[in-house]
Write a protein that holds these residues in place. Sequence first.
Motif, PDB file in Angstrom:
ATOM      1  N   GLN A 164      42.309  50.928  27.993  1.00 41.00           N
ATOM      2  CA  GLN A 164      42.863  50.835  26.571  1.00 41.00           C
ATOM      3  C   GLN A 164      42.456  49.500  25.901  1.00 41.00           C
ATOM      4  O   GLN A 164      43.531  48.703  26.272  1.00 41.00           O
ATOM      5  CB  GLN A 164      44.068  51.374  26.109  1.00 41.00           C
ATOM      6  N   THR A 165      41.412  49.492  25.140  1.00 43.52           N
ATOM      7  CA  THR A 165      41.404  47.692  24.844  1.00 43.52           C
ATOM      8  C   THR A 165      42.471  47.572  23.847  1.00 43.52           C
ATOM      9  O   THR A 165      42.558  48.142  22.974  1.00 43.52           O
ATOM     10  CB  THR A 165      39.669  48.278  23.957  1.00 43.52           C
ATOM     11  N   GLY A 166      42.267  46.142  23.965  1.00 39.20           N
ATOM     12  CA  GLY A 166      43.903  45.758  23.717  1.00 39.20           C
ATOM     13  C   GLY A 166      45.427  46.305  23.668  1.00 39.20           C
ATOM     14  O   GLY A 166      45.568  46.061  21.998  1.00 39.20           O
TER      15      GLY A 166
ATOM     16  N   ASN B 100      30.990  56.314  14.422  1.00 33.23           N
ATOM     17  CA  ASN B 100      31.145  54.734  14.003  1.00 33.23           C
ATOM     18  C   ASN B 100      31.903  53.357  14.677  1.00 33.23           C
ATOM     19  O   ASN B 100      30.797  52.446  14.504  1.00 33.23           O
ATOM     20  CB  ASN B 100      32.584  54.928  12.541  1.00 33.23           C
ATOM     21  N   HIS B 101      32.277  53.798  16.172  1.00 34.36           N
ATOM     22  CA  HIS B 101      32.616  52.828  17.020  1.00 34.36           C
ATOM     23  C   HIS B 101      30.980  52.120  17.623  1.00 34.36           C
ATOM     24  O   HIS B 101      31.296  51.330  18.022  1.00 34.36           O
ATOM     25  CB  HIS B 101      33.390  53.451  17.704  1.00 34.36           C
ATOM     26  N   ARG B 102      30.211  53.266  17.542  1.00 36.10           N
ATOM     27  CA  ARG B 102      29.151  52.731  18.424  1.00 36.10           C
ATOM     28  C   ARG B 102      28.432  52.462  17.239  1.00 36.10           C
ATOM     29  O   ARG B 102      27.338  51.591  17.910  1.00 36.10           O
ATOM     30  CB  ARG B 102      28.563  54.291  18.793  1.00 36.10           C
TER      31      ARG B 102
ATOM     32  N   THR C  11      29.194  49.780  15.773  1.00 38.65           N
ATOM     33  CA  THR C  11      29.785  48.618  16.114  1.00 38.65           C
ATOM     34  C   THR C  11      29.545  48.000  17.045  1.00 38.65           C
ATOM     35  O   THR C  11      29.743  46.456  17.022  1.00 38.65           O
ATOM     36  CB  THR C  11      31.631  48.308  16.207  1.00 38.65           C
ATOM     37  N   TYR C  12      28.883  48.808  17.905  1.00 37.30           N
ATOM     38  CA  TYR C  12      28.537  47.858  19.548  1.00 37.30           C
ATOM     39  C   TYR C  12      27.326  46.709  19.446  1.00 37.30           C
ATOM     40  O   TYR C  12      26.848  45.854  19.570  1.00 37.30           O
ATOM     41  CB  TYR C  12      28.214  48.814  20.560  1.00 37.30           C
ATOM     42  N   GLY C  13      26.538  47.663  18.560  1.00 39.89           N
ATOM     43  CA  GLY C  13      25.057  47.337  17.817  1.00 39.89           C
ATOM     44  C   GLY C  13      25.524  45.486  16.382  1.00 39.89           C
ATOM     45  O   GLY C  13      24.285  44.572  16.990  1.00 39.89           O
TER      46      GLY C  13
ATOM     47  N   VAL D  40      29.209  46.492  31.990  1.00 42.98           N
ATOM     48  CA  VAL D  40      29.997  48.097  32.297  1.00 42.98           C
ATOM     49  C   VAL D  40      30.433  48.030  31.192  1.00 42.98           C
ATOM     50  O   VAL D  40      30.463  48.792  30.671  1.00 42.98           O
ATOM     51  CB  VAL D  40      31.272  47.105  32.942  1.00 42.98           C
ATOM     52  N   GLU D  41      31.295  47.509  30.122  1.00 41.66           N
ATOM     53  CA  GLU D  41      30.994  47.519  28.494  1.00 41.66           C
ATOM     54  C   GLU D  41      29.756  48.091  28.015  1.00 41.66           C
ATOM     55  O   GLU D  41      30.017  48.961  27.088  1.00 41.66           O
ATOM     56  CB  GLU D  41      32.151  46.217  27.479  1.00 41.66           C
ATOM     57  N   SER D  42      28.612  47.529  27.894  1.00 37.00           N
ATOM     58  CA  SER D  42      28.336  47.793  27.142  1.00 37.00           C
ATOM     59  C   SER D  42      27.594  49.528  27.597  1.00 37.00           C
ATOM     60  O   SER D  42      27.406  50.757  26.580  1.00 37.00           O
ATOM     61  CB  SER D  42      26.632  47.338  27.648  1.00 37.00           C
TER      62      SER D  42
ATOM     63  N   HIS E  48      29.587  52.026  29.097  1.00 39.73           N
ATOM     64  CA  HIS E  48      30.797  52.786  28.919  1.00 39.73           C
ATOM     65  C   HIS E  48      31.640  53.096  27.484  1.00 39.73           C
ATOM     66  O   HIS E  48      32.456  53.575  27.854  1.00 39.73           O
ATOM     67  CB  HIS E  48      32.130  52.605  30.248  1.00 39.73           C
ATOM     68  N   GLY E  49      31.791  51.748  27.310  1.00 37.35           N
ATOM     69  CA  GLY E  49      32.766  51.560  26.243  1.00 37.35           C
ATOM     70  C   GLY E  49      31.779  52.797  24.966  1.00 37.35           C
ATOM     71  O   GLY E  49      30.933  52.786  24.793  1.00 37.35           O
ATOM     72  N   ALA E  50      32.872  52.925  24.192  1.00 35.46           N
ATOM     73  CA  ALA E  50      32.339  53.606  23.509  1.00 35.46           C
ATOM     74  C   ALA E  50      31.806  55.235  23.997  1.00 35.46           C
ATOM     75  O   ALA E  50      31.510  55.672  22.972  1.00 35.46           O
ATOM     76  CB  ALA E  50      32.208  53.778  22.295  1.00 35.46           C
TER      77      ALA E  50
END
Length: 483
Positions: free
Chosen positions: A190-192, A291-293, A295-297, A446-448, A450-452
């Motif tokens: 859980q981020t933040g 939407n969140h994916r 933001t990773y850009g 790792v976040e790139s 698994h995140g989103a």
Amino acid sequence: MTLMTGEQYRESIRKMKSTVYIGGEKIDDFLDHPVVIPAQNTASMTYEFAQDPECEHLMTAYSPYIDAKVNRFTHIYQNIDDMIMKVRMARFLGQKTATCFQRCTTLDTANALYIVTYQMDKALGTEYHKRFLTFLREMQENDYHLGVAMTDAKGDRSLRPTEQKDPDMWLHIVEEKSDGLVIRGAKTSQTGSANAHYTFVAPTAGLRKGEEEYAVACAVPGNAEGLYHIYGRNAGDDRKYAPDLMDMGNPRFSSQETLMVFDNVFVPWEKVFLCREVEFAGRIPFLFGANHRQTYGGCKAGVSDVLIGATRLVAEYTGIERLPHVRDKLAEMVALTETIYSCGLATALEGEQVETGSYYVNQLLGNVCKLNVAELPFKIARCAIDIAGGIVGDAPGGKDLMSPEIGKFVDKYLKGVEGVPTEYRLRMLYLIQSLLFGFNSVGYVVESLHGAGPPQAQKSSLYRLVDWDHKKKLAKDIAGIKD
Ligand code: SF4
Ligand code: FE
């Protein structure tokens, strides 16, 4: 207060006294804990830059819901430009913090809930959208930071939620009262969460008939009774106790990932946005995901910019920056970074107005954006490691450099070109280490991945979104097949 300062934000979180555990201990003043300070600094930047006249256009927007200027992280998209600006803001903050600044979950979830609650009210005659609008106004007026709790513990992945031996493996409703719901379960990675005023709780995936008790979406304050934030361990935790030592690489900023446990948490009805409607449960993670994916850009392009800068400096410090293969790799790092950024921008440009009157990203492209983020940063990281050399994994630490006995050896033998102190080279190596090995939290690669959601989640979303009939018709037309 629609725009808080960083200090006001910190104090608002301090006052909440949320239940935070680090290393097995309950930490009362967790904002002063060495492991939390850099994570809190990062979240604060989303407030501080919103106060800076030079960044105002990036960091704020006009909200018609409260007729005021709000932080962009609490904004509902009113046009295409809003979605473009989100990606630009994410890249900017990635460049300034070189880590995850945690707050994108607020606007990425709010925009999804805005649509799904509207659709539910239209189809079912419920009041979820009305409730959500009330909360949206509260969120904008108070400049909230919200996390999103989606990823359930899941237990045995081969079993559905109702088939698990332990029913809490997926967060669920345990009791319905006249004034609200009681929920139990856990959400991982859980981020933040400890830095947030509230958390949006939502299903992690689509649900079926018979799984109604797992269909719940709501907003829970970070300090709710029965809510635990259990801090995740990171590779650089020990280094965070001595930020002056330079070994941390990025001493000021980090992300924050926790295991959130909801141990019979009560949620009043006015903060419940979905309750047992299984047919709508999957729409929230599906819409949020795209939407969140996107933001990773932005955010990962920003962090990549820092990694490229560090790699170029290490090359200069060791006198290899003019070698053709080094230039080639640096150029490749830039091209890959701009590729993911382009995907984020294209996801906005191909977005459109939806039935709510608000705008939404192009979901197909959002998933494609994240698929590229799940791959290209690994290539960028490979180039960085290649150029920095094996020493990026084993450089002596700051204490060695400052040692009265052996400091002179470290200084002498790790020096590169004339005129650049050894310390500079070490600082850059530690910065690259911190990004690649996740000192500052989950880490860049790792976040790139698994995140989103992991790449398979993007592929299955993408598969559902593609207009296959259109593509088949194109092929048939070209081949001269008439049905
Ligand atoms: Fe925002 Fe990126 Fe962190 Fe996700 S990983 S919350 S998109 S900064
Ligand atoms: Fe993330």
